[in-house]
Design an enzyme around this catalytic site. Structure first.
Site, PDB file in Angstrom:
ATOM      1  N   ALA A  42       0.830  -1.211   0.000  1.00  0.00           N
ATOM      2  CA  ALA A  42       0.000   0.000   0.000  1.00  0.00           C
ATOM      3  C   ALA A  42       0.860   1.254   0.000  1.00  0.00           C
ATOM      4  CB  ALA A  42      -0.919  -0.001   1.214  1.00  0.00           C
ATOM      5  N   GLU A  43       1.949   1.238   0.779  1.00  0.00           N
ATOM      6  CA  GLU A  43       2.836   2.404   0.815  1.00  0.00           C
ATOM      7  C   GLU A  43       3.554   2.594  -0.513  1.00  0.00           C
ATOM      8  OE1 GLU A  43       4.131   2.586   5.474  1.00  0.00           O
ATOM      9  OE2 GLU A  43       4.585   0.772   4.350  1.00  0.00           O
ATOM     10  N   ASP A  45       2.277   1.684  -3.404  1.00  0.00           N
ATOM     11  CA  ASP A  45       1.229   2.202  -4.305  1.00  0.00           C
ATOM     12  C   ASP A  45       1.065   3.708  -4.144  1.00  0.00           C
ATOM     13  OD1 ASP A  45       0.713  -0.281  -5.374  1.00  0.00           O
ATOM     14  OD2 ASP A  45      -0.964  -0.717  -4.019  1.00  0.00           O
ATOM     15  N   LYS A 127      -7.289 -11.240  -7.724  1.00  0.00           N
ATOM     16  CA  LYS A 127      -5.891 -10.903  -8.011  1.00  0.00           C
ATOM     17  C   LYS A 127      -5.002 -11.590  -6.988  1.00  0.00           C
ATOM     18  CE  LYS A 127      -2.911  -6.939  -9.018  1.00  0.00           C
ATOM     19  NZ  LYS A 127      -1.827  -7.277  -8.069  1.00  0.00           N
TER      20      LYS A 127
END
Length: 730
Positions: A42-43, A45, A127
């Site tokens: 997430a970081e 991204d 995914k």
């Protein structure tokens, strides 16, 4: 400057842009080549999205070597480089339903221009959080396997891939293309990952960070024999270059590949509208932790190959597919401290005190570290930057340290030292038995921490379900310190309490008001109003619920007693087999172990618990207060499931989870939690998941909800024929 002109980028923005390029490239090397990410997905991204935003707003400064112009990572020098016959593209990442809707509308509009009247169908796939692979088959024989690499050039990992049982060396059937690139994802199944990590910890080795890193690291072992020791699997998720394969749709290709023996995901669906896509995303976000593998989102594709060709690609991504990302479940944060907690059975468990961080939709400041051996195996130091994950509603867990982040900070880090004495009562800690890794406080009856945890457990939903007796109330009732100790010495006191007993109970709380100093506390009444005139409404409700709790069934009373290893499943089995507390208490270890769903470990724990004098007094005092100790037998309930093992999975409309278990047990059956060859029936509701898949693979009869109702009423013969797998009916 016109309305459409962009402001000239400042020097600070240009410097930020250059730094972002370096930062993103550094993290890509750590992720793709070293299989040792420095930050969470997430970081990463967020960094990548910031880079894309700057380039979108200031296209004049876009660098030709920007990571946005590339696919994936670079090729490791440890493996031979190989050229893909057809490029492996990345996917556009979407982080909200609004972004997904905009992509969907944009794609539909483009198709309407390119092919008026076209009504595309959409293939939705989960995914997989694994490692992308390209398999090259010639005339049905696997000749090469390569990682994605930079999309054009990958790493030759053929020898390692040949050790994965799921991947056929030679395709079954006939009509194989002269040449075909099959794209898929290598992953380590969740259950296998947990088991493998347990093995590593038992050997004193650091556990693997997550299934994705486990898969990537396994595939990049220089010795294929080491790869063969790892439990790897694969699912197909696409196709590249092919010669002699005339299939017009993505789902049609999957059907053909499955016929040839390639593993195709069971979580793929063909959809027609955005509403159906939206529903698919909701279903799999809810069910994501019941799947075979870890997922971090879903992929939506235009199904028709002809329409895919019309839409084409950008320099980096296809215009006909996108990846929708679920909220992150792994983040990095600072480990402030490691403390210990004393549980209701005396087990002393270390936990991480974290710099607060948001993960999986909630703020996390504490995370489990299991036991001292796990702390040692993970190699975490107080002061480390650590990776934290939270799967669904489970307690957050520290995965491990971000080792590169230690550089230059070594003097600020120190090891955790496990305490020798109980932090609650001061008693010396010791293992429950020789060789046990868990340390326990032996002062079971009087340790304040254990007592408050046990009282709170009595009130839990799985035990006597006393909603008004929360964690804070349990602490207030058992608090030993002056000036006003709690009225409970052990849980035997619970049903003898009166409102008057609680009049003087105080708890310490943060002082409020303008005159309160920072951190100042005060003692305040908990169960009575501040003026001492009457019990609070919550206290009155507590006594109402205590009265109702006395009529709970025997199995719930057994759960409430906090007998080690005895949870709801074993309690139900014991209550069904013996019917009364006295009969359970009088049974010997051999008899107890023979009960289906109990076994020798639980039997020994039950016998040991009833051998303690103060435990017996708790039971006697509860019984004297009116707590039910004998189950009433409903003679009208038919014993239609005598001796049968039934697994219920997924959601049923007419039965809650507890109601379905009660229905099975009251009819003489066993409500099992896992599927095996000994399972007689599996009842599959909505989002049944992996248990349904296992039932189908083992040939266990499967019932829907109507079939379950018939089974309960009429027994197995009434549903046997309809529930048999199709292969057996033929």
């Amino acid at each position: 400057m016109t309305d459409t002109d962009q402001p000239t980028p400042s020097l600070a923005l240009r410097e930020e842009y250059e730094q972002l390029i370096d930062e993103v490239r550094r993290h890509r090397v750590a992720y793709y080549q070293d299989d040792s990410p420095l930050i969470s997905d997430a970081e990463f991204d967020e960094l990548f999205s910031r880079l894309e935003r700057i380039e979108a707003e200031h296209p004049e400064i876009v660098s030709t070597d920007s990571p946005t112009q590339e696919v994936g990572g670079e090729v490791s020098e440890a493996f031979s480089a190989v050229q893909h016959l057809q490029r492996m593209y990345s996917l556009e990442d979407l982080f909200s339903r609004e972004e997904l809707r905009a992509w969907y509308d944009r794609t539909c509009a483009s198709l309407e221009q390119l092919s008026p009247g076209a009504a595309p169908q959409w293939l939705a796939e989960v995914k997989i959080d694994g490692l992308a692979i390209s398999l090259l088959y010639r005339d049905g024989v696997l000749v090469r396997a390569a990682t994605r690499g930079d999309g054009t050039t990958g790493e030759d990992v053929t020898h390692n891939v040949l050790t994965i049982a799921d991947i056929p060396r030679r395709l079954s059937g006939t009509g194989h293309p002269a040449e075909m690139e099959v794209r898929g994802e290598i992953f380590m199944p969740g259950a296998d990952f947990e088991a493998y990590n347990e093995t590593l910890v038992a050997q004193g080795q650091a556990p693997l960070a997550n299934p994705r890193n486990a898969a990537a690291g396994s595939l990049r072992q220089k010795d294929p024999a080491k790869t063969a020791q790892r439990p790897l699997s694969m699912f197909v998720h696409g196709i590249g270059a092919r010669e002699g394969l005339e299939v017009g749709t993505q789902h049609g290709v999957y059907d053909q590949l499955a016929d040839w023996g390639l593993p195709v995901s069971p979580y793929t669906e063909l959809l027609s509208t955005f509403e159906e896509i939206d529903s698919y995303l909701d279903r799999y976000e809810s069910a994501r932790h019941g799947l075979v593998h870890e997922i971090d989102g879903a992929v939506i594709k235009v199904d028709d190959f002809a329409l895919q060709r019309l839409l084409g690609h950008t320099s980096r991504t296809p215009r006909w597919a996108a990846a929708y990302k679920y909220p992150p479940e792994e983040v990095t944060t600072r480990l402030r401290d490691i403390a210990v907690n004393v549980g209701r059975t005396g087990r002393v468990t270390p936990f991480a005190v974290l710099e607060p961080v948001r993960v999986a939709g909630s703020e996390v400041s504490l995370a489990t570290l299991h036991n001292q051996d796990v702390v040692k195996a993970k190699g975490v130091l107080i002061g480390d930057d650590v990776l934290v994950r939270k799967a669904g509603d489970v307690i957050p867990e520290v995965v491990g340290p971000v080792l590169p982040a230690r550089q230059g900070r070594e003097e600020q880090l120190h090891e955790f030292v496990f305490p020798a004495d109980c932090p609650s009562c001061g008693t010396g800690l010791r293992p429950a038995k020789e060789g046990d890794v868990d340390m326990r406080c032996p002062n079971a009856r009087s340790c304040p921490a254990q007592l408050s945890e046990r009282v709170f457990h009595v009130a839990s939903r799985g035990a006597l379900d006393i909603e008004a007796l929360g964690e804070e109330a349990a602490r207030a009732l058992t608090r030993p310190e002056e000036p006003v100790p709690g009225p409970m010495v052990d849980e035997g006191d619970l049903f003898e309490l009166t409102p008057e007993d609680l009049r003087e109970v105080r708890i310490r709380r943060q002082k409020r008001g303008r005159d309160a100093a920072a951190g100042e506390t005060e003692l305040v009444p908990y169960f009575w109003t501040k003026d001492g005139a009457k019990p609070t409404a919550t206290t009155l409700r507590l006594f109402e619920e205590l009265e109702k709790a006395k009529s709970q069934p025997l199995w719930r009373v057994l759960v409430a007693l906090s007998i080690r290893h005895v949870g709801p499943t074993a309690s139900r089995a014991l209550a069904a087999a013996y019917g009364s507390m006295d009969r359970i208490r009088q049974a010997d270890e051999q008899d107890l172990a023979g009960v289906d769903g109990v076994g020798p470990t639980i039997a020994a724990a039950v016998v040991e618990w009833f051998s303690v004098d103060w435990h017996l007094r708790v039971v006697e005092r509860w019984a004297a207060a009116g707590v039910r100790m004998v189950d009433e037998v409903d003679a009208e309930t038919p014993r239609t499931l005598e001796g049968l093992s039934v697994v219920v999975t997924g959601g049923l409309e007419g039965y809650s989870r507890d109601e379905s278990k009660e229905a099975i047990i009251s009819r003489g059956g066993r409500a099992a939690g896992s599927v095996s060859k000994k399972t007689d029936f599996v009842v599959a509701g909505a989002n049944a998941g992996s248990k349904l898949e296992k039932a189908e693979s083992l040939g266990v009869p499967v019932l829907d909800e109507d079939g379950f109702t018939t089974l309960l009423a009429q027994g197995p013969e009434a549903v046997r024929a309809a529930a048999q797998p199709e292969s057996e009916q033929a």
